[in-house]
Design a protein around this motif. Structure first.
Motif, PDB file in Angstrom:
ATOM      1  N   VAL A 145       7.777  -2.107   6.396  1.00  0.00           N
ATOM      2  CA  VAL A 145       7.588  -0.669   6.258  1.00  0.00           C
ATOM      3  C   VAL A 145       8.744  -0.095   5.441  1.00  0.00           C
ATOM      4  N   ALA A 163       0.868  -1.178   0.000  1.00  0.00           N
ATOM      5  CA  ALA A 163       0.000   0.000   0.000  1.00  0.00           C
ATOM      6  C   ALA A 163       0.902   1.224   0.000  1.00  0.00           C
ATOM      7  N   LEU A 216      -4.566  -1.501   7.068  1.00  0.00           N
ATOM      8  CA  LEU A 216      -3.827  -2.486   7.859  1.00  0.00           C
ATOM      9  C   LEU A 216      -4.738  -3.618   8.318  1.00  0.00           C
ATOM     10  N   ALA A 255      -4.440   4.463   6.705  1.00  0.00           N
ATOM     11  CA  ALA A 255      -3.432   3.416   6.863  1.00  0.00           C
ATOM     12  C   ALA A 255      -3.905   2.339   7.832  1.00  0.00           C
ATOM     13  N   PHE A 296      -2.358  -6.795   2.868  1.00  0.00           N
ATOM     14  CA  PHE A 296      -1.066  -6.263   2.438  1.00  0.00           C
ATOM     15  C   PHE A 296       0.092  -6.901   3.196  1.00  0.00           C
ATOM     16  N   VAL A 324       2.739  -0.289  12.300  1.00  0.00           N
ATOM     17  CA  VAL A 324       2.669  -1.248  11.196  1.00  0.00           C
ATOM     18  C   VAL A 324       3.690  -2.362  11.399  1.00  0.00           C
ATOM     19  N   LEU A 334       5.504   4.476   2.898  1.00  0.00           N
ATOM     20  CA  LEU A 334       5.119   5.786   3.421  1.00  0.00           C
ATOM     21  C   LEU A 334       6.041   6.827   2.798  1.00  0.00           C
ATOM     22  N   PHE A 361       3.774  -1.528   3.759  1.00  0.00           N
ATOM     23  CA  PHE A 361       3.346  -0.173   3.454  1.00  0.00           C
ATOM     24  C   PHE A 361       4.540   0.648   2.993  1.00  0.00           C
TER      25      PHE A 361
END
Length: 269
Positions: free
Chosen positions: A130, A20, A99, A95, A104, A123, A109, A107
């Motif tokens: 991440v 994501a 989550l 987010a 997923f 996360v 960011l 992520f």
């Protein structure tokens, strides 16, 4: 919950993470979007691509030009009051909703704002990868909260790609033009090479004979310093950096079992 996967890449590794991608338009620049999405593709598939900001504001004009081209969904967020960042809150809420869909593996960011440090940590607690993307001004707290942090300055188009033949405007046209110029991407500031850190990572990753597989070495570098990137020092790949640093490393290519490919090994000189 999804088991976390390694985010370290070597020259032959492929990854299939479902990602994501959440972009903070207030703290990211549209000029790097092509390189950004290409970098994300190295880690997996960008299943969701969303960008958050006030797209009625002049500062977001550069983003509006690329949203359709790269199929990024804009999430409009008006500022409710001066000094309050409603964009951050909306991104964080989205987010958390994503989550809990459990769809997923990680992520991405895209921001230079330390306010997302808590989100990155949350996360990670769920076992997801991440990946952070931001400028060199990004505070260390957010960079270190990510499994891997990539400076967007290294994703900028090369000068050769940016060169365009200038077209001289008539004097009258120049005089009456009130167009606000688009913000230019920040230039890359080359840091000094962290010799002690790199050798310490090699110490942790080598075998009894002193040799380390390039993938294992890269994994330790990222675990110890998520924002380590060979491109910061002028090398496209970690293997290129290692081969060039002949004063630090001895390298050797070994055949991979059951394959025609070779794997790079290194040891301290």
């Amino acid at each position: 919950m999804t088991t976390p996967r390694s985010t370290t890449k070597n020259d032959t590794e492929e990854s299939g993470l479902k990602l994501a991608v959440l972009i903070d338009a207030d703290n990211a620049q549209a000029a790097v979007i092509e390189g950004l999405l290409a970098e994300i593709a190295r880690f997996g598939e960008a299943t969701v691509k969303r960008i958050y900001g006030d797209f009625t504001a002049p500062t977001s004009a550069s983003w509006k030009k690329v949203l359709q081209r790269y199929a990024i969904k804009p999430v409009q967020q008006f500022a409710y009051s001066t000094g309050k960042n409603a964009t951050d809150s909306t991104l964080i809420i989205d987010a958390m909703d994503l989550l809990y869909t459990r769809k997923f593996d990680g992520f991405c960011l895209v921001t230079s704002d330390s306010d997302f440090t808590g989100l990155a940590m949350r996360v990670r607690e769920e076992g997801l990868t991440v990946l952070g993307f931001g400028e060199q001004k990004t505070p260390a707290a957010f960079r270190n909260a990510c499994h891997k942090f990539i400076f967007t300055e290294v994703l900028r188009p090369t000068p050769r790609d940016e060169v365009e033949t200038p077209v001289e405007k008539p004097a009258r046209a120049r005089k009456i033009s009130n167009t606000t110029p688009s913000p230019q991407p920040a230039k890359l500031a080359t840091p000094s090479f962290p010799k002690k850190f790199v050798l310490a990572a090699l110490e942790q990753s080598h075998d009894d004979a002193g040799w380390a597989n390039i993938a294992m070495f890269g994994s330790y570098l990222t675990k110890l310093q998520p924002d380590f990137d060979s491109r910061l020092y002028g090398f496209k790949k970690l293997s290129d950096l290692v081969k060039a640093k002949t004063d630090l490393f001895v390298t050797e290519e070994r055949p991979m079992a059951g394959s025609n490919q070779k794997v790079l090994y290194l040891r301290a000189r």
